[in-house]
Design an enzyme around this catalytic site. Sequence first.
Site, PDB file in Angstrom:
ATOM      1  N   SER A 217      49.770  27.128  47.090  1.00  0.00           N
ATOM      2  CA  SER A 217      50.888  27.283  46.168  1.00  0.00           C
ATOM      3  C   SER A 217      51.168  25.962  45.441  1.00  0.00           C
ATOM      4  O   SER A 217      50.293  25.433  44.762  1.00  0.00           O
ATOM      5  CB  SER A 217      52.115  27.783  46.939  1.00  0.00           C
ATOM      6  OG  SER A 217      53.168  28.113  46.075  1.00  0.00           O
ATOM      7  N   ASP A 465      50.115  37.902  42.061  1.00  0.00           N
ATOM      8  CA  ASP A 465      50.920  36.785  42.551  1.00  0.00           C
ATOM      9  C   ASP A 465      52.231  36.696  41.772  1.00  0.00           C
ATOM     10  O   ASP A 465      52.241  36.566  40.548  1.00  0.00           O
ATOM     11  CB  ASP A 465      50.122  35.484  42.392  1.00  0.00           C
ATOM     12  CG  ASP A 465      50.660  34.360  43.244  1.00  0.00           C
ATOM     13  OD1 ASP A 465      51.888  34.257  43.392  1.00  0.00           O
ATOM     14  OD2 ASP A 465      49.840  33.578  43.771  1.00  0.00           O
ATOM     15  N   HIS A 493      50.662  36.275  47.508  1.00  0.00           N
ATOM     16  CA  HIS A 493      50.768  34.821  47.496  1.00  0.00           C
ATOM     17  C   HIS A 493      50.630  34.224  48.897  1.00  0.00           C
ATOM     18  O   HIS A 493      50.234  33.069  49.047  1.00  0.00           O
ATOM     19  CB  HIS A 493      52.107  34.413  46.879  1.00  0.00           C
ATOM     20  CG  HIS A 493      52.244  32.956  46.612  1.00  0.00           C
ATOM     21  ND1 HIS A 493      51.575  32.311  45.599  1.00  0.00           N
ATOM     22  CD2 HIS A 493      52.979  32.002  47.247  1.00  0.00           C
ATOM     23  CE1 HIS A 493      51.894  31.031  45.596  1.00  0.00           C
ATOM     24  NE2 HIS A 493      52.737  30.810  46.589  1.00  0.00           N
TER      25      HIS A 493
END
Length: 518
Positions: A217, A465, A493
């Site tokens: 991320s 995502d 995600h």
Amino acid sequence: MVLFHAPPRPFLSTLLHYNHYHCSRAFFSLSHFTKPFSIANRFFSHSRRSSLPPMNGEGLAAGNSSPEHVTGDWYSVPELRLRDHRFKVPLDHSLGQHSSPKITVFAREVVAVGKEGQKLPYLLYLQGGPGFECQQPTESSGWVQKVCEEFRLILMDQRGTGLSTPLTVSSMSQFKSADELADFLKHFRADNIVNDAEFIRVHLVPDAGPWTILGQSYGGFCAVTYLSFAPQGLKQVLITGGIPPIGGGCTADSVYKAGFEQAIHQNEKYYKRFPQDIKIVQELVNYLAEKEGGGVALPSGGFLTPRGLQTLGLSGLGSSTGFESMHYLFEKVWDPTLVPGAPKRISYNFLSSFETWLNFDTNPLYAVLHESIYCQGSASKWSANSIRTEVEDKFDAIRAVKEGLPVLFTGEMIFPWMFDEIHALKPFKDAAHILAEKRNWPPLYDVQVLNNNKVPVAAAVYYEDLYVNFKLAMETASQIAGIRLWITNEFMHSGLRDGGSKVIDHLLGMLNGRKPLF
């Protein structure tokens, strides 16, 4: 301007001070290496000197008298051996090791049992965020277990998080003004996180050799910054759900336009899964709107409004179990009627769960710095709030209830009114506004360097995502020479958490030849 409680001693020495025990251990200084650490100058070629006052000689703030690297003893959790490292690094790397105030950056070394003395390649893990620390390993499982089959894993708490000079609700209250706090916080973005990582690599890796990095991320954003400004420190790069937009100026508007679009899609899927929640949420929004002040008090002292309720989507819409968790949260929204005629009330359990759901009390840095991660030489100006006005016909909760429509939850967005309604964020309202208007953010990416990249890179790109938009990620990927992509809708995600062993194996396979090029 908000005034903060004055500390009993100069605020920087208090905040940057660390346990005296760590000041007595032997160390190897940076001067022991033949090539000095100097990449920071590339980041800050146009930055101004910090206006922070000089630090006094206390704890880790005491100039050159304290060690730059302290190593702890080995300890164990099931099937893993761990030891702690603490590094004294410049707050502002552009000022150099001896001129800048210092902060502590913490990193945890992790190996499989029995491999403590083996010569293993190093892998640095860059955590998602901004403003979140690495989780502490409690056993060998998931992606950690997979990585430790081959690597010596380094879990670095990014500056301001975990044990790395943590910027908490209480520690940040030491600053005397919002201006001082904002001036301090400007040093806590990806550019300086990469500087810290390079500092650690030079001190930790034998012969200051290159290492592998894994960015999840926001950690992937940091990895692309690393590729831009310090590729010489990298052997290979793995990215999971973290390819950032790299355009000049501030890319936040494009991020949030795509984010609201994806949030609508995720809301549709949520209500298709749990159609009974449409009426529950509508009833709750109506209840809040009719209360005095348009909401109800939260246990911490904050205030829950319809728009605040919508922020549950930040976590609930984007992870593999988010839908289920949010549905079960709404199951306990109302208190039972134990006494005939008692007024209807939202349960304490729901209100308490709402607050812990968002994590702002433990990780306020996420909210304060969030939009700045998209800024290079331009201000964000509360981008998410501005873009929301363009789609307010879809995200107006009270209007949706009146029209009998499902109430839509928002995604990964921080709004200025959150600093009024969330108790933990209230003290940082003025600092957040200063940062939202800040224009002279230093660069985070070098497109020309990325176009000529030579470091092997493999990235997992999640098609649905919520947090890192697929189209924007693909645009950036086209600018990184040699990158290999694994595009999948098998994971959301949270793929690294949910299927970590498979994800790591797939990405490493793309780089070591076990996965075909075509």
